[in-house]
Write an enzyme that holds these catalytic residues in place. Structure first.
Site, PDB file in Angstrom:
ATOM      1  N   LYS A  98       0.798  -1.231   0.000  1.00 24.41           N
ATOM      2  CA  LYS A  98       0.000   0.000   0.000  1.00 24.41           C
ATOM      3  C   LYS A  98       0.829   1.279   0.000  1.00 24.41           C
ATOM      4  O   LYS A  98       0.276   2.370   0.006  1.00 24.41           O
ATOM      5  CB  LYS A  98      -0.933  -0.008   1.227  1.00 24.41           C
ATOM      6  CG  LYS A  98      -1.849  -1.219   1.261  1.00 24.41           C
ATOM      7  CD  LYS A  98      -2.818  -1.175   2.420  1.00 24.41           C
ATOM      8  CE  LYS A  98      -3.647  -2.447   2.489  1.00 24.41           C
ATOM      9  NZ  LYS A  98      -4.509  -2.462   3.686  1.00 24.41           N
ATOM     10  N   ARG A 154      15.596  -5.087   8.335  1.00 20.16           N
ATOM     11  CA  ARG A 154      16.451  -5.264   7.150  1.00 20.16           C
ATOM     12  C   ARG A 154      15.766  -4.569   5.992  1.00 20.16           C
ATOM     13  O   ARG A 154      14.564  -4.757   5.766  1.00 20.16           O
ATOM     14  CB  ARG A 154      16.646  -6.736   6.831  1.00 20.16           C
ATOM     15  CG  ARG A 154      17.240  -6.936   5.444  1.00 20.16           C
ATOM     16  CD  ARG A 154      17.644  -8.348   5.177  1.00 20.16           C
ATOM     17  NE  ARG A 154      18.804  -8.715   5.955  1.00 20.16           N
ATOM     18  CZ  ARG A 154      19.519  -9.820   5.746  1.00 20.16           C
ATOM     19  NH1 ARG A 154      19.179 -10.647   4.780  1.00 20.16           N
ATOM     20  NH2 ARG A 154      20.572 -10.093   6.487  1.00 20.16           N
ATOM     21  N   HIS A 209      25.999  -4.329   8.161  1.00 24.49           N
ATOM     22  CA  HIS A 209      25.301  -5.474   8.758  1.00 24.49           C
ATOM     23  C   HIS A 209      26.000  -5.732  10.102  1.00 24.49           C
ATOM     24  O   HIS A 209      26.733  -6.698  10.269  1.00 24.49           O
ATOM     25  CB  HIS A 209      25.428  -6.671   7.808  1.00 24.49           C
ATOM     26  CG  HIS A 209      24.520  -7.821   8.114  1.00 24.49           C
ATOM     27  ND1 HIS A 209      23.825  -7.947   9.298  1.00 24.49           N
ATOM     28  CD2 HIS A 209      24.198  -8.911   7.359  1.00 24.49           C
ATOM     29  CE1 HIS A 209      23.121  -9.075   9.248  1.00 24.49           C
ATOM     30  NE2 HIS A 209      23.332  -9.672   8.095  1.00 24.49           N
TER      31      HIS A 209
HETATM   32  C1  NCD Z   1      24.497 -11.642   4.247  1.00 25.08           C
HETATM   33  C2  NCD Z   1      23.660 -10.412   3.963  1.00 25.08           C
HETATM   34  O1  NCD Z   1      22.440 -10.478   3.961  1.00 25.08           O
HETATM   35  O2  NCD Z   1      24.279  -9.382   3.779  1.00 25.08           O
HETATM   36  N1  NCD Z   1      23.734 -12.711   4.702  1.00 25.08           N
HETATM   37  C3  NCD Z   1      23.547 -12.831   6.051  1.00 25.08           C
HETATM   38  O3  NCD Z   1      22.916 -12.009   6.674  1.00 25.08           O
HETATM   39  N2  NCD Z   1      24.142 -13.867   6.667  1.00 25.08           N
HETATM   40  C4  NCD Z   1      25.422 -12.014   3.185  1.00 25.08           C
HETATM   41  C5  NCD Z   1      24.895 -12.206   1.795  1.00 25.08           C
HETATM   42  O4  NCD Z   1      23.697 -12.099   1.529  1.00 25.08           O
HETATM   43  O5  NCD Z   1      25.728 -12.503   0.930  1.00 25.08           O
END
Ligand code: NCD
Length: 304
Positions: free
Chosen positions: A84, A105, A133
């Protein structure tokens, strides 16, 4: 409020902060079997605007093992944000009415920071675009510390897609808090962001860059391999040109020292041959378990 409020970027953490997280993770491992009530009654919301297996399930497993509860979405198309057109700010201001902590994320750099600006509950970055990350970097450090007994004094190779890989960005920044030597090995078009190399050098770390995987695996303590991030390439023909260039096979393993450990954030596509899995060097599945332990530590430090 706990020891930390948000966890958005490794840039926000000092060496003391990181050491505290690693020590708390070790403490969580010692407490195995006695986790059940530590975060009883607390709720964690997972907002995953990008695909994930490990990070989301690992956060959920960590919260459930601590006696807490979880809710959220793993597929943005079933949420109002996807279907939406709801803004991130509104999604966050809504979800914080349901939960004590938000794990997010998102495909855009800076997204977790924006979410944290609108949230009054703590926000944890579970991957922001190609940028960072941080919880992956912390579990990587915990794995290194646990398996090698120390971080200072080690020689560590970061290999693969150093340009688009957010895990190596966060890990590179985190390692610059320690007294390590770093080798950066990638195809020439996927070199580490210059700002991160500068950070490392300013921290007094010896950094070398190479496009030779053999050089990266020879006489080092840790080989940290990553996937070429196909989904972040503006031009897929560029991806096709380099996708098979960086692969660890038995011939690379034979060049390693016996005590060299191989880590990988996973998922892998072709960059580590499955024939490497049974070797004593391969530690990437053990690393997955360390992820749950480290996230338990992070949730405790934020929520307790
Ligand atoms: C990683 C990411 O999402 O950045 N994966 C994860 O979280 N373990 C690495 C990746 O996607 O290559």
């Amino acid at each position: 409020m706990g020891r930390f409020h948000n966890l958005i970027s490794i840039h926000d953490l000092t060496r003391e902060d990181i050491d505290l997280i690693l020590k708390t993770a070790a403490e969580m491992e010692r407490l195995t079997g006695q986790w059940g009530r530590l975060l009883q009654g607390r709720i964690m919301a997972c907002l995953f605007f990008e695909p994930s297996t490990r990070t989301r399930l690992s956060f959920e497993s960590a919260m459930l093992r601590l006696g807490g509860n979880v809710l959220g979405f793993a597929d943005v198309s079933v949420s109002s944000a996807g279907g939406k057109g709801e803004t991130l700010a509104d999604t966050v201001r809504t979800v914080e009415q349901y939960a004590d902590v938000i794990v997010i994320r998102h495909p855009l750099d800076g997204s977790a920071r924006v979410a944290a600006e609108f949230a009054t509950v703590p926000v944890i970055n579970a991957g922001s675009g190609a940028e960072e990350h941080p919880t992956q970097a912390l579990l990587d450090l915990y794995s290194i510390w646990k398996l090698k007994g120390r971080i200072d004094g080690l020689t560590i190779s970061l290999c693969g897609d150093l340009k688009y890989g957010r895990t190596v960005h966060s890990l590179g920044i985190a390692l610059s808090r320690y007294d390590v030597r770093i080798r950066l090995a990638s195809p020439p078009t996927l070199r580490m962001k210059p700002t991160i190399v500068q950070d490392m050098e300013q921290a007094g770390i010896e950094v070398t860059q190479t496009d030779s995987l053999i050089e990266a695996v020879t006489d080092v303590d840790v080989v940290y391999m990553t996937r070429i991030q196909k989904e972040r390439f503006p031009d897929i023909t560029e991806y096709d040109k380099i996708k098979d260039k960086f692969r660890i096979t038995m011939s690379e393993v034979k060049r390693m020292r016996d005590d060299t450990i191989i880590l990988h954030p996973l998922p892998r596509v072709g960059e580590i041959d499955p024939e490497v899995d049974p070797t004593p060097n391969a530690k990437y599945f053990e690393q997955v378990y360390n992820g749950v332990i480290t996230r338990m530590a992070i949730l405790r430090l934020i929520l307790e």
